[in-house]
Design a protein around this motif. Structure first.
Motif, PDB file in Angstrom:
ATOM      1  N   ALA A 400      -4.197   3.379  -6.681  1.00 37.55           N
ATOM      2  CA  ALA A 400      -4.589   2.000  -7.000  1.00 37.55           C
ATOM      3  C   ALA A 400      -4.441   1.727  -8.484  1.00 37.55           C
ATOM      4  O   ALA A 400      -3.871   0.703  -8.885  1.00 37.55           O
ATOM      5  N   PHE A 401      -4.950   2.626  -9.318  1.00 38.63           N
ATOM      6  CA  PHE A 401      -4.888   2.402 -10.759  1.00 38.63           C
ATOM      7  C   PHE A 401      -3.443   2.381 -11.264  1.00 38.63           C
ATOM      8  O   PHE A 401      -3.093   1.590 -12.137  1.00 38.63           O
ATOM      9  N   GLY A 402      -2.609   3.259 -10.716  1.00 40.38           N
ATOM     10  CA  GLY A 402      -1.203   3.297 -11.130  1.00 40.38           C
ATOM     11  C   GLY A 402      -0.349   2.271 -10.433  1.00 40.38           C
ATOM     12  O   GLY A 402       0.871   2.264 -10.618  1.00 40.38           O
ATOM     13  N   THR A 403      -0.958   1.385  -9.632  1.00 42.91           N
ATOM     14  CA  THR A 403      -0.266   0.355  -8.835  1.00 42.91           C
ATOM     15  C   THR A 403       0.868   0.977  -8.032  1.00 42.91           C
ATOM     16  O   THR A 403       1.989   0.485  -8.023  1.00 42.91           O
ATOM     17  N   VAL A 404       0.563   2.077  -7.365  1.00 40.63           N
ATOM     18  CA  VAL A 404       1.567   2.809  -6.587  1.00 40.63           C
ATOM     19  C   VAL A 404       1.602   2.307  -5.151  1.00 40.63           C
ATOM     20  O   VAL A 404       2.635   1.842  -4.658  1.00 40.63           O
ATOM     21  N   GLY A 405       0.482   2.446  -4.445  1.00 37.12           N
ATOM     22  CA  GLY A 405       0.443   1.984  -3.068  1.00 37.12           C
ATOM     23  C   GLY A 405       0.530   3.092  -2.038  1.00 37.12           C
ATOM     24  O   GLY A 405       0.447   2.824  -0.836  1.00 37.12           O
ATOM     25  N   LEU A 406       0.718   4.338  -2.466  1.00 39.67           N
ATOM     26  CA  LEU A 406       0.717   5.451  -1.521  1.00 39.67           C
ATOM     27  C   LEU A 406      -0.717   5.719  -1.068  1.00 39.67           C
ATOM     28  O   LEU A 406      -1.670   5.520  -1.819  1.00 39.67           O
TER      29      LEU A 406
END
Length: 459
Positions: A400-406
């Motif tokens: 979430a913090f890295g805006t990844v989505g995995l």
């Protein structure tokens, strides 16, 4: 009111308000019956979570995107992804231009050399170049994906084009939203599908200062220049480009080898695949943590050690002024050079033939410290309210913090409190680091005195 008495609003606050407004509008639109399938009316939290995830180009979702939302809802998600990706890039680049105008001539010359082709004096031209560049890459990838779905999987041409456009935009903007319930697991053996999307993720994560410099070199428009009193040849690459390209190559290689070695015999992921498919999916799962969010294997079945390696890739992210999130490649690279300099006992941090200013070093350390604090705090808070394992929560928080989505599959099972934390992390991870970096750069002031030195015990 007399001129000059009005209080100026900081650009970082303006962009935060714009993104907040976009999220609010997105939530409203996704709450409408036209955006949801017949069995999914209501649910404000689902709409808000999806809106935050789309505008912040993350990809996490508390619902099954293909079945929960209607085609109209999918179109709205696509528009929010495009707005979020293009908007943050434009803001970051313009911010660099605004800051460059506030400093001295010599520093502006250096900044101009570090951001080639940015057209600092022509905002309209810069926006046009950004739009053409993003649209061109998305069109190329969409064409590959659409042709593959049309010719290889028997999709109708109209459906193939729509799926191609949606996934190309999602990949280039590092969003990770997919119109398949299993993301890209159904294409785990299809390099013609995975590789174009991997290419879009990598290109989108390099950053437009890097892409523009690469483009200028390809067409031969790079000339000798004078930076800080030193004449640079046309063969000299800017420090930003060198750090981003080398870091990208190293992390892609490390991620591929790391995933392959640990998961090689895991029957739940790549253990039963052939050699080519194992390498393809290992590379894919090295690319996607660079804040894209697609997955070609079930991440709920990977080993905990694999999650730890992917945590590192997600935390670092991609290049500055890119569609990627994380603390950014250059920030991580600066930290490594600071540590290496300290180990060697040197006084100045040098990267190649360049010395890093102390202000840059402090900014990098501040960003990494704040990011670490946010991740640790969120992990503790969610751990207190859920029964998930620590490695699952840590993975979800960094994603979430890295805006990844995995995800390992626990997003939908999060209680409302945990979902609100993830929403705050997505928003803060997308805008917070840019705002912090801006504030640090803007607040640089000259001090005309120094206190006496005293060394505390370290270690």
């Amino acid at each position: 009111m007399p001129q000059g008495t009005g209080k100026k609003v900081h650009p970082a606050r303006i962009v935060a308000r714009v993104f907040g407004l976009a999220i609010a509008l997105g939530t409203l639109v996704l709450s409408l019956p036209i955006s949801r399938t017949a069995n999914n009316f209501g649910g404000f939290l689902e709409a808000a979570f999806t809106s935050v995830s789309a505008v912040c180009v993350t990809g996490l979702s508390t619902v099954d995107v293909p079945t929960y939302w209607t085609p109209f809802g999918h179109l709205m998600i696509l528009l929010m992804i495009k707005l979020g990706g293009f908007g943050i890039i434009t803001f970051a680049l313009f911010l660099g231009i605004l800051l460059a105008r506030r400093i001295g001539l010599n520093s502006r010359m250096v900044g101009s050399a570090e951001m080639p082709g940015m057209d600092g004096g022509n905002p309209k031209r810069l926006i046009l170049k950004l739009f053409i560049a993003t649209s061109s890459f998305e069109f190329i990838v969409a064409t590959f994906v659409a042709c593959r779905l049309w010719l290889g999987y028997g999709y109708d041409l109209q459906d193939a084009i729509w799926y191609g456009v949606f996934h190309a935009v999602s990949a280039f903007n590092n969003a990770g939203f997919a119109l398949y319930s299993d993301s890209l697991i159904g294409f785990a053996a299809d390099g013609w599908m995975l590789m174009p999307l991997n290419f879009a993720v990598i290109i989108g994560g390099l950053g437009f200062p890097v892409l523009f410099e690469l483009g200028r070199r390809i067409i031969g428009r790079v000339k000798a220049s004078q930076v800080g009193g030193v004449i640079e040849s046309a063969l000299h690459w800017t420090l930003t480009t060198r750090l981003v390209l080398w870091s990208t190559l190293i992390l892609l290689t490390f991620g591929t080898l790391y995933f392959a070695v640990i998961e090689w015999n895991n029957p739940a992921t790549i253990g039963d695949m052939g050699l080519g498919e194992k390498l393809l999916n290992s590379f894919t799962q090295s690319v996607q943590p660079r804040t894209a969010g697609f997955n070609s294997v079930n991440l709920g079945e990977v080993y905990p050690a694999t999650l730890m390696g992917m945590d590192l890739l997600m935390f670092i992210g991609g290049g500055s002024a890119s569609t990627a999130g994380g603390i950014k490649l250059t920030t991580a690279a600066v930290l490594i050079f600071i540590v290496w300099t300290e180990i060697r006992g040197e006084t100045a941090v040098n990267v190649g033939s360049r010395r890093l200013p102390r202000s840059i070093q402090r900014q990098a350390l501040t960003i990494i410290s704040l990011a670490s604090l946010a991740v640790i705090t969120a992990t503790i808070l969610i751990s207190l309210t859920t029964k998930f394992t620590t490695d699952q929560i840590f993975f979800e928080v960094i994603s979430a913090f890295g805006t990844v989505g995995l995800s390992t599959g626990i997003t939908a099972q999060m209680p409302p409190f945990g979902q609100f934390i993830l929403m705050a992390l997505m928003f803060g991870g997308r805008l917070g680091l840019v705002v912090v970096a801006t504030a640090l750069a803007v607040r640089q002031t000259k001090v005309h005195f120094e206190y006496p030195k005293e060394r505390p015990l370290i270690g």
